[in-house]
Design an enzyme around this catalytic site. Sequence first.
Site, PDB file in Angstrom:
ATOM      1  N   ARG A  42       0.665  -0.984  -0.071  1.00  0.00           N
ATOM      2  CA  ARG A  42      -0.273  -0.004   0.299  1.00  0.00           C
ATOM      3  C   ARG A  42       0.407   1.334  -0.360  1.00  0.00           C
ATOM      4  O   ARG A  42       1.553   1.647   1.413  1.00  0.00           O
ATOM      5  CB  ARG A  42      -0.881   0.620   0.767  1.00  0.00           C
ATOM      6  CG  ARG A  42      -1.833   1.181   1.337  1.00  0.00           C
ATOM      7  CD  ARG A  42      -2.717   1.133   1.874  1.00  0.00           C
ATOM      8  NE  ARG A  42      -3.098   0.904   3.584  1.00  0.00           N
ATOM      9  CZ  ARG A  42      -3.895   1.140   4.523  1.00  0.00           C
ATOM     10  NH1 ARG A  42      -5.195   1.774   3.999  1.00  0.00           N
ATOM     11  NH2 ARG A  42      -3.383   0.939   5.786  1.00  0.00           N
TER      12      ARG A  42
ATOM     13  N   ASP B 166      -3.510   2.179  14.149  1.00  0.00           N
ATOM     14  CA  ASP B 166      -3.196   3.325  12.677  1.00  0.00           C
ATOM     15  C   ASP B 166      -3.859   4.111  12.653  1.00  0.00           C
ATOM     16  O   ASP B 166      -4.604   4.479  13.453  1.00  0.00           O
ATOM     17  CB  ASP B 166      -3.392   2.099  11.798  1.00  0.00           C
ATOM     18  CG  ASP B 166      -4.516   2.066  11.462  1.00  0.00           C
ATOM     19  OD1 ASP B 166      -5.908   2.696  11.371  1.00  0.00           O
ATOM     20  OD2 ASP B 166      -4.592   1.018   9.834  1.00  0.00           O
TER      21      ASP B 166
END
EC number: 2.3.3.9
Length: 528
Positions: A166, A447
Amino acid sequence: MSTLDLPHGMEITGPIKPGYETILTREALELVAKLHRAFDGTRKELLAERAARQVDLDRGLGLDFLPETAEIRKGDWTIRGTPEDLQDRRVEITGPVDRKMVINALNSGASCFMADFEDASTPTWDNMIGGQINLRAANRREIDFTDEVTGKAYKLNENHAVLLVRPRGWHLDEAHVLVDKSRVSGSIFDFALYLFHNHAALKKGHSGPYYYLPKMEHYLEARLWNDVISMAQEHLGLPVGTVKSTVLIETITAAFQMDEILYELRDHIVGLNCGRWDYIFSFIKKFRNRPEFVLPDRSAVGMTQPFMRAYSQLCIKTCHRRGAHAMGGMAAQIPIKGDEAANKAAMDKVRADKTREATDGHDGTWVAHPALVPIAKAVFDEIMPGANQIAAKPRHDVEVSAADLLALPEGPRTEAELRANIRVGLQYLEAWLRGLGCVPLYNLMEDAATAEISRAQIWQQLRHKARFDDGVELSPSLFETIYKQETSRFTGGAFDRAIELFHEMCVAEDFPAFLTTPAYEAIVEAGM
């Protein structure tokens, strides 16, 4: 600087440590520069269009499926196809790109590992370049690691997870790399370096350059990605369709454009993912100036809420109609040591979540911790005997309207959750400022996405003077009292800066679009 042979017009301001020159080669950087010059103008135009759409939402306009793309939604087209090693994705683990994590995740027993340069990684210069070194070593099967404290050695198993990467979202720059005096896009930088250095080794290993593409808000942003991918493949002499991507549907606007996103990337896409935490953040962010959209406590906004269920099932129906995988969302729980009852309750939640996903028709799911891999795998093994459910569960029965996607969730609104949002957001930001983008807090793996929910919810409640269930109104003075109480317990590390920065974002007159944007400038100023 003297160790690098840079393309014309490029400057690199980050320190060049031993080994960095093997990633920052002239040939790789020429691809970065070429993509920057071709597409950075379009990127900035699309970011400006995000701001223009926000003005419309602030004025009270709603969201709906786009009339100008109705023919795409009605059409019978499908995506180009899915490689063999991505047919079965029943359990995917995610995490940052540090060396130990890469090895452990690849060895975890998961079907796939998404190595994350975005929400799970602070984009320090060392993290970004070090991550590229680690992934290249993994793809060449040259990666190992020895813990300096314990002396434990780690190496890659013969059989391991399929690697996906990603890159950063379109909104993030790479401050240490300039082309023609302008910062390059973090998306382009991460994408190009990984593709350049790994496509040959991946082909040799019967795999390919696979990506997760984040934070898109419009199908034109998917078109931009497709153009970037196409130019990069042509530059490297790679066939069309070499690069494959999965797009995270993690914004409320993208939920109305799933068909269009698949269509724009149809040669280079294999699926969509329900990025649930960023999706909740996006819902708050997009309607932040509308008092009727003040959400209940974060802990009450789960996948069983009607608007989240509609989003998930629409993703399954859309993907399966187009021959693509519909990936489920993240289980953020981590094992609770020393409390068997609490740990069982947490794992039962994971099991119930994955049972819902597999039963609905998702083709795989995400977990944040290796201990969750066997739990999620057992659920999908029982419910999904084949490699995926694309043909088995087309979900023709699903009908989702704009009203379904915008239905407000119900639940309590409490001062206790406000305090929890302050603690979680602050502690995450403090770790982020020290270079850690994936942080265990209160038995959950946090996160950037989950921290974004915390600070967005605080901002929204303050803006609209929300009332808690006990009748108390959240006034600015009450917030300041609570903020001081909750933050006074945290000292050392980067807490002084985090307390200041988090407060600024919570009380700002204009909502900062992303927590990581001002935080990134802070780490750049700190020389990171």
